[in-house]
Design a protein around this motif. Sequence first.
Motif, PDB file in Angstrom:
ATOM      1  N   MET A 233     -12.405  55.064 -26.513  1.00 39.71           N
ATOM      2  CA  MET A 233     -11.589  54.017 -25.900  1.00 39.71           C
ATOM      3  C   MET A 233     -10.474  54.812 -24.995  1.00 39.71           C
ATOM      4  N   THR A 234     -10.755  54.000 -23.594  1.00 35.87           N
ATOM      5  CA  THR A 234      -9.781  54.841 -22.604  1.00 35.87           C
ATOM      6  C   THR A 234      -8.559  54.461 -22.703  1.00 35.87           C
ATOM      7  N   LYS A 235      -7.671  55.131 -22.420  1.00 35.05           N
ATOM      8  CA  LYS A 235      -6.265  55.064 -22.293  1.00 35.05           C
ATOM      9  C   LYS A 235      -5.768  53.820 -21.524  1.00 35.05           C
ATOM     10  N   PRO A 236      -5.338  52.696 -22.027  1.00 36.33           N
ATOM     11  CA  PRO A 236      -4.844  51.657 -21.248  1.00 36.33           C
ATOM     12  C   PRO A 236      -3.558  52.073 -20.298  1.00 36.33           C
ATOM     13  N   VAL A 237      -3.315  51.145 -19.279  1.00 35.28           N
ATOM     14  CA  VAL A 237      -2.583  51.234 -18.321  1.00 35.28           C
ATOM     15  C   VAL A 237      -1.772  49.943 -18.519  1.00 35.28           C
ATOM     16  N   PHE A 238      -0.292  50.062 -18.406  1.00 40.43           N
ATOM     17  CA  PHE A 238       0.307  49.086 -18.524  1.00 40.43           C
ATOM     18  C   PHE A 238       1.343  48.936 -17.690  1.00 40.43           C
ATOM     19  N   GLU A 239       1.671  47.581 -17.073  1.00 38.85           N
ATOM     20  CA  GLU A 239       2.720  47.238 -15.997  1.00 38.85           C
ATOM     21  C   GLU A 239       4.076  46.871 -16.551  1.00 38.85           C
ATOM     22  N   SER A 240       4.072  46.549 -17.910  1.00 46.55           N
ATOM     23  CA  SER A 240       5.326  46.246 -18.300  1.00 46.55           C
ATOM     24  C   SER A 240       5.294  46.428 -19.876  1.00 46.55           C
ATOM     25  N   TYR A 241       6.450  46.200 -20.442  1.00 46.85           N
ATOM     26  CA  TYR A 241       6.571  46.344 -22.005  1.00 46.85           C
ATOM     27  C   TYR A 241       5.989  45.217 -22.651  1.00 46.85           C
ATOM     28  N   GLU A 242       5.894  44.113 -22.078  1.00 42.19           N
ATOM     29  CA  GLU A 242       5.290  43.043 -22.723  1.00 42.19           C
ATOM     30  C   GLU A 242       3.945  43.131 -22.746  1.00 42.19           C
ATOM     31  N   GLU A 243       3.052  43.885 -21.865  1.00 42.09           N
ATOM     32  CA  GLU A 243       1.864  44.277 -21.976  1.00 42.09           C
ATOM     33  C   GLU A 243       1.555  45.229 -22.958  1.00 42.09           C
ATOM     34  N   PHE A 244       2.439  46.136 -22.992  1.00 42.42           N
ATOM     35  CA  PHE A 244       2.410  47.351 -23.980  1.00 42.42           C
ATOM     36  C   PHE A 244       2.478  47.118 -25.235  1.00 42.42           C
ATOM     37  N   TRP A 245       3.371  46.023 -25.689  1.00 39.92           N
ATOM     38  CA  TRP A 245       3.732  45.707 -26.941  1.00 39.92           C
ATOM     39  C   TRP A 245       2.586  45.506 -27.827  1.00 39.92           C
ATOM     40  N   PRO A 246       1.411  44.576 -27.831  1.00 43.79           N
ATOM     41  CA  PRO A 246       0.551  44.380 -28.528  1.00 43.79           C
ATOM     42  C   PRO A 246      -0.400  45.715 -28.556  1.00 43.79           C
ATOM     43  N   TYR A 247      -0.575  46.455 -27.558  1.00 43.18           N
ATOM     44  CA  TYR A 247      -0.954  47.754 -27.929  1.00 43.18           C
ATOM     45  C   TYR A 247      -0.247  48.639 -28.837  1.00 43.18           C
ATOM     46  N   TYR A 248       1.113  48.645 -28.534  1.00 47.34           N
ATOM     47  CA  TYR A 248       1.867  49.418 -29.436  1.00 47.34           C
ATOM     48  C   TYR A 248       1.744  49.056 -31.032  1.00 47.34           C
ATOM     49  N   VAL A 249       1.607  47.793 -31.161  1.00 47.70           N
ATOM     50  CA  VAL A 249       1.264  47.245 -32.555  1.00 47.70           C
ATOM     51  C   VAL A 249       0.143  47.775 -33.183  1.00 47.70           C
ATOM     52  N   ALA A 250      -0.782  47.351 -32.390  1.00 47.57           N
ATOM     53  CA  ALA A 250      -2.576  48.004 -32.620  1.00 47.57           C
ATOM     54  C   ALA A 250      -2.435  49.506 -33.098  1.00 47.57           C
ATOM     55  N   MET A 251      -1.612  50.319 -32.431  1.00 42.47           N
ATOM     56  CA  MET A 251      -1.632  51.665 -33.000  1.00 42.47           C
ATOM     57  C   MET A 251      -0.986  51.804 -33.993  1.00 42.47           C
ATOM     58  N   HIS A 252      -0.461  50.712 -34.544  1.00 45.06           N
ATOM     59  CA  HIS A 252       0.111  50.738 -35.948  1.00 45.06           C
ATOM     60  C   HIS A 252      -0.406  49.576 -36.860  1.00 45.06           C
TER      61      HIS A 252
END
Length: 115
Positions: free
Chosen positions: A1-20
Motif C-alpha cells: 500500500m502506498t503512503k496516502p497524502v492528506f490535505e486535512s486532519y479530517e481526511e487523515f482521521w479515518p486513516y489514523y483509525v485504520a492504523m489502529h
Amino acid sequence: MTKPVFESYEEFWPYYVAMHSRTATRWVHLTGTLTGLALSAYGLARGRKRYTLALPLVGYGTAWPAHWFIERNNPASFGHPAWSLRGDRQMIRMMLAGRDRELGEIAAKWLADHR
C-alpha cells in the motif's frame, strides 16, 4: 500500500483509525497514554519534574511496539506527528465514552476502501 497524502486532519482521521484497526492496539495506546499521564501528574504534584517524561516515554514506549507486534504496521506518528497526537486524543476520548466498536467500524471501512 502506498503512503496516502492528506490535505486535512479530517481526511487523515479515518486513516489514523485504520492504523489502529485491532482492538488490542487501541487498548495498549489507551493504557500507555493514561499511565503516562498519571505518572506525569503525580510528578508535577510532588514537584518531581522528571516524571513529566513519563508521558512520551510510557505513551510511545507502549504504543509503538503495539503497532509492530499487534497491528503489523508503522505508527502514523512517523509521517504525521501533529495529526497523530490529535488522533490519539480523539481515539482515547471515544474509547472512554464506550465508542470502541465505532472505531473498529471506521477502521474496517477505510481498509476496505483502500486495499
